[in-house]
Scaffold this active site. Structure first.
Site, PDB file in Angstrom:
ATOM      1  N   HIS A 123     111.294  85.054  43.406  1.00  0.00           N
ATOM      2  CA  HIS A 123     111.041  86.044  42.344  1.00  0.00           C
ATOM      3  C   HIS A 123     110.005  85.549  41.330  1.00  0.00           C
ATOM      4  O   HIS A 123     109.535  86.341  40.499  1.00  0.00           O
ATOM      5  CB  HIS A 123     112.330  86.374  41.587  1.00  0.00           C
ATOM      6  CG  HIS A 123     113.384  87.041  42.431  1.00  0.00           C
ATOM      7  ND1 HIS A 123     113.138  88.203  43.130  1.00  0.00           N
ATOM      8  CD2 HIS A 123     114.669  86.704  42.703  1.00  0.00           C
ATOM      9  CE1 HIS A 123     114.249  88.545  43.802  1.00  0.00           C
ATOM     10  NE2 HIS A 123     115.182  87.653  43.555  1.00  0.00           N
ATOM     11  N   ASP A 159     116.127  86.640  52.461  1.00  0.00           N
ATOM     12  CA  ASP A 159     117.009  86.748  51.298  1.00  0.00           C
ATOM     13  C   ASP A 159     117.324  88.230  51.063  1.00  0.00           C
ATOM     14  O   ASP A 159     116.492  89.096  51.349  1.00  0.00           O
ATOM     15  CB  ASP A 159     116.305  86.150  50.079  1.00  0.00           C
ATOM     16  CG  ASP A 159     117.210  86.036  48.852  1.00  0.00           C
ATOM     17  OD1 ASP A 159     117.708  84.927  48.587  1.00  0.00           O
ATOM     18  OD2 ASP A 159     117.418  87.065  48.172  1.00  0.00           O
ATOM     19  N   HIS A 161     117.469  89.874  48.445  1.00  0.00           N
ATOM     20  CA  HIS A 161     116.609  90.464  47.410  1.00  0.00           C
ATOM     21  C   HIS A 161     115.151  90.416  47.862  1.00  0.00           C
ATOM     22  O   HIS A 161     114.751  89.480  48.565  1.00  0.00           O
ATOM     23  CB  HIS A 161     116.760  89.694  46.089  1.00  0.00           C
ATOM     24  CG  HIS A 161     118.172  89.636  45.593  1.00  0.00           C
ATOM     25  ND1 HIS A 161     119.006  88.573  45.854  1.00  0.00           N
ATOM     26  CD2 HIS A 161     118.897  90.532  44.878  1.00  0.00           C
ATOM     27  CE1 HIS A 161     120.195  88.808  45.302  1.00  0.00           C
ATOM     28  NE2 HIS A 161     120.157  89.991  44.706  1.00  0.00           N
ATOM     29  N   ASP A 246     122.284  85.261  50.853  1.00  0.00           N
ATOM     30  CA  ASP A 246     123.033  86.302  50.155  1.00  0.00           C
ATOM     31  C   ASP A 246     123.143  87.633  50.915  1.00  0.00           C
ATOM     32  O   ASP A 246     123.839  88.537  50.429  1.00  0.00           O
ATOM     33  CB  ASP A 246     122.496  86.508  48.724  1.00  0.00           C
ATOM     34  CG  ASP A 246     120.992  86.452  48.608  1.00  0.00           C
ATOM     35  OD1 ASP A 246     120.314  86.482  49.655  1.00  0.00           O
ATOM     36  OD2 ASP A 246     120.477  86.383  47.474  1.00  0.00           O
TER      37      ASP A 246
HETATM   38 ZN   LIG Z   1     118.646  86.645  46.680  1.00  0.00          ZN
END
Ligand SMILES: [Zn+2]
Length: 342
Positions: A123, A159, A161, A246
């Site tokens: 991120h 991931d 996200h 995740d």
């Molecule tokens: Zn993540």
């Protein structure tokens, strides 16, 4: 040839605060599991910190110096991203571990590598910390690979996200393909299937956003019908995986239903891709994953795959993943970078 693990207990010194999901206990759980039963064929190496030049290949100088100025202090950088006294040193070591993993694989000293690091990175934007991330480890590793002579680097991000930072850093470039499968709509908000890159990089960003609830079989469809064909058409010289755990069914932050077998199957798919495209040159970097037990068992499953075990995806996908794959394929077609059939 061996699998290299780059990691360091000094990475535990980054502590974003009591009750924060990205806690030192995550990496501690992985390391404790590896110490309990060390996987065969693995060499462990402590990293050096990433250099200023390595960091500034991705991040702006004012951003780097502003983080460095916070070394030894506690600071809150955004709603969910914080630094403790040891965070700057840990972030530099995490990025250095990612670079070290690339160097080990690129030099041919090891077959493949897994950088077991935190804080995570995908991120982090060029000039902004975000979403538990300070330095973008995958982007720093990809730039190191480019400088070492890799003409084309694939970053595959599983991931749960979307890796907004990595995508933005390479959006306009045709030399680094960013390909992600993630929950969508979800944090951080980016990663729609029609985000395909810009300018000279148009068609070199591949996003497969999926609603929660997708399982191993659904991920199998995304890999076989989208990510692997896109990766093979790109013909990378090195494969980097932003390996977040995740999407696991036990993860407390997201809603996917992937199991340890699913992660082993994803890792097998990228290992086979790397075998075919670039002599097996494959580097995994730890991103998220917030259930301690699931994190340890899934990391172990991937290490077994790096050591030669292969796992397949189960069959029985629903209709959601095929529709998402079709949407991404249509977006790439519209960008005049159509994918070959799977
Ligand atoms: Zn993540």
């Amino acid at each position: 040839m061996a699998t290299l693990i780059t990691t360091d207990r000094r990475l535990l010194a980054h502590d974003p605060g009591q009750g924060h999901p990205e806690s030192p206990a995550r990496l501690a759980a992985v390391l404790a599991d590896l110490e309990r039963a060390p996987p065969a064929g693995v060499v462990l190496e402590a990293p050096r910190p990433a250099t200023e030049a390595e960091i500034e290949a991705v991040h702006s100088r004012p951003y780097r110096t502003s983080l460095q100025a916070l070394a030894g202090r506690r600071a809150r950088l955004d709603q969910d991203t914080a630094m403790s006294e040891g965070s700057w040193d840990a972030a530099c070591l995490a990025a250095g571990a990612a670079v070290g993993a690339v160097e080990g694989v690129w030099s041919g000293r090891v077959q493949n590598a897994f950088a077991l690091v935190r804080p995570p990175g995908h991120h982090a934007e060029p000039a902004r910390a975000m979403g538990f991330c300070l330095l973008n480890n995958a982007a720093i590793a990809a730039e190191a690979a480019r400088r070492a002579g890799a003409a084309r680097v694939l970053i595959l991000d599983w991931d749960v996200h979307h890796g907004n930072g990595t995508q933005n850093i390479f959006a306009a470039r045709p030399d680094v393909l960013y390909a992600s499968v993630h929950q969508y709509p979800f944090y951080p908000g980016t990663g729609a299937n029609d985000e395909v890159g810009s300018g000279a990089g148009k068609g070199f960003t591949v996003n497969c956003g999926l609603p929660g609830g997708q399982d191993d079989a659904d991920y199998g469809v995304v890999f076989h019908d989208l990510l692997l064909p896109a990766a093979r058409a790109f013909a990378p010289d090195l494969v980097i995986v932003s390996a977040g755990f995740d999407p696991h069914e036990r993860d407390p932050l997201a809603d996917m239903q992937v199991t340890d077998r699913g992660f082993a199957a994803m890792c097998s798919a990228v290992a086979e891709l790397a075998d075919g495209a670039c002599g097996g040159k494959l580097v995994l970097l730890l991103e998220g994953g917030y259930d301690l037990e699931a994190l340890a068992t899934s990391v172990r499953a991937c290490l077994e795959v790096l050591g030669g075990r292969r796992e397949s995806f189960p069959s029985g996908a629903g209709t959601v993943a095929p529709r998402a794959v079709a949407a991404t394929r249509a977006a790439l077609q519209a960008a005049k970078r159509p994918l070959p059939a799977s």
